[in-house]
Design an enzyme around this catalytic site. Structure first.
Site, PDB file in Angstrom:
ATOM      1  CG  ASN A 144      -1.915   1.160   1.189  1.00 60.39           C
ATOM      2  OD1 ASN A 144      -2.460   1.473   0.136  1.00 60.39           O
ATOM      3  ND2 ASN A 144      -2.146   1.801   2.315  1.00 60.39           N
ATOM      4  CG  HIS A 158      -0.534   6.660   4.448  1.00 58.07           C
ATOM      5  ND1 HIS A 158      -1.915   6.655   4.462  1.00 58.07           N
ATOM      6  CD2 HIS A 158      -0.147   7.561   5.382  1.00 58.07           C
ATOM      7  CE1 HIS A 158      -2.338   7.509   5.378  1.00 58.07           C
ATOM      8  NE2 HIS A 158      -1.289   8.077   5.937  1.00 58.07           N
TER       9      HIS A 158
END
Length: 211
Positions: A114, A116
Site C-alpha cells: 500500500n 500512504h
C-alpha cells in the site's frame, strides 16, 4: 515475497479512484523500469473509477467488483477469488478505499503493498496531507509499506520526503507528495519483486550484493 526467482511476477492492482499511481506503475512496467513484472488484473470496487478506464485503454484485464451494500467479508472473498484466478503474486493497493479484512491479508502474507501520503507512522488514515499541513510539519512525504491487519502499519519498504514550503497550501503539498508517490511505488515493487530482502521485526533489510 520469499522467492528470489527472477521469473515474471503477476501484479494485481486494486483501486477505487482516478488511478494515477496505477498508471505510473503500468508505464514503468511498459518502459522496462520495473523488470520481471506484469499487471495481470486491475480490480475496482467503484464503477466510475478512472483507473478502470485507464486499464481498458492500455489493453489490460480490468474487473469491477462492486462493494456498495455488500458485507466486507463477502466482497473480500470475491476480490481474492479474482486475484487467485489471475495467479497474482503481488497485490498493490493504489487508492483502494476499503480496509482489508484480516482474512484477506492472510491470503497474501507479505505480498500486499500500500502507499500512504505521509511519512508513517505520522498521520495514518484519511486526509494525511491535510493532517500534516494543519499540524505544521516542515517535512512530509509518502510511504510504501506491506499491509498487515492494522491500518497503515506494516513494515516500511520505501519512503520519500517532501519539504513543506512556506508558500504551500494543502493542495500544492498534496500534489508534490503525489509526484513522489509515483516514484516510490515503482521503487518498492522493484525491491519486492527482486526478492532480495528480509523483514526483521518492522525493518525491511535489503541484501548486500558482494562486489
Amino acid at each position: 515475497m520469499p522467492s528470489q526467482s527472477p521469473s515474471l511476477k503477476n501484479l494485481g492492482i486494486l483501486l477505487s479512484g482516478r488511478g494515477s499511481n496505477f498508471e505510473a506503475i503500468a508505464n514503468n512496467i511498459a518502459s522496462g523500469k520495473i523488470a520481471n513484472a506484469r499487471i495481470a488484473v486491475v480490480i475496482s470496487n467503484v464503477a466510475s473509477a478512472g483507473g478502470l478506464e485507464i486499464a481498458n485503454r492500455m489493453g489490460l484485464t480490468a474487473a469491477l467488483i462492486p462493494s456498495k451494500g455488500i458485507a466486507r467479508e463477502e466482497h473480500d472473498r470475491a476480490v481474492v477469488a479474482a486475484l487467485k484466478a489471475h495467479r497474482v503474486d503481488l497485490v498493490c493497493l493504489a487508492g483502494y478505499m476499503r480496509l482489508l479484512s484480516p482474512w484477506f491479508v492472510q491470503q497474501f502474507p507479505q505480498r500486499i503493498l500500500n502507499i500512504h501520503p505521509s511519512l508513517l507512522p505520522a498521520f495514518p488514515g484519511l486526509e494525511a496531507q491535510q493532517q500534516a499541513f494543519a499540524y505544521g510539519v516542515k517535512v512530509s512525504g509518502c510511504t510504501v509499506h506491506f499491509v498487515d491487519e492494522e491500518l497503515d502499519h506494516g513494515a516500511i519498504i520505501v519512503q520519500k520526503a517532501v519539504t513543506v514550503l512556506d508558500s504551500d497550501d494543502e493542495h500544492t503539498l498534496a500534489a508534490r507528495i503525489l509526484e513522489q508517490e509515483h516514484i516510490a511505488y515503482s521503487e518498492a515493487i522493484r525491491i519486492v519483486v527482486g526478492g532480495k530482502f528480509e523483514v526483521a521485526g518492522r525493518r525491511l533489510v535489503r541484501a548486500v550484493t558482494a562486489k
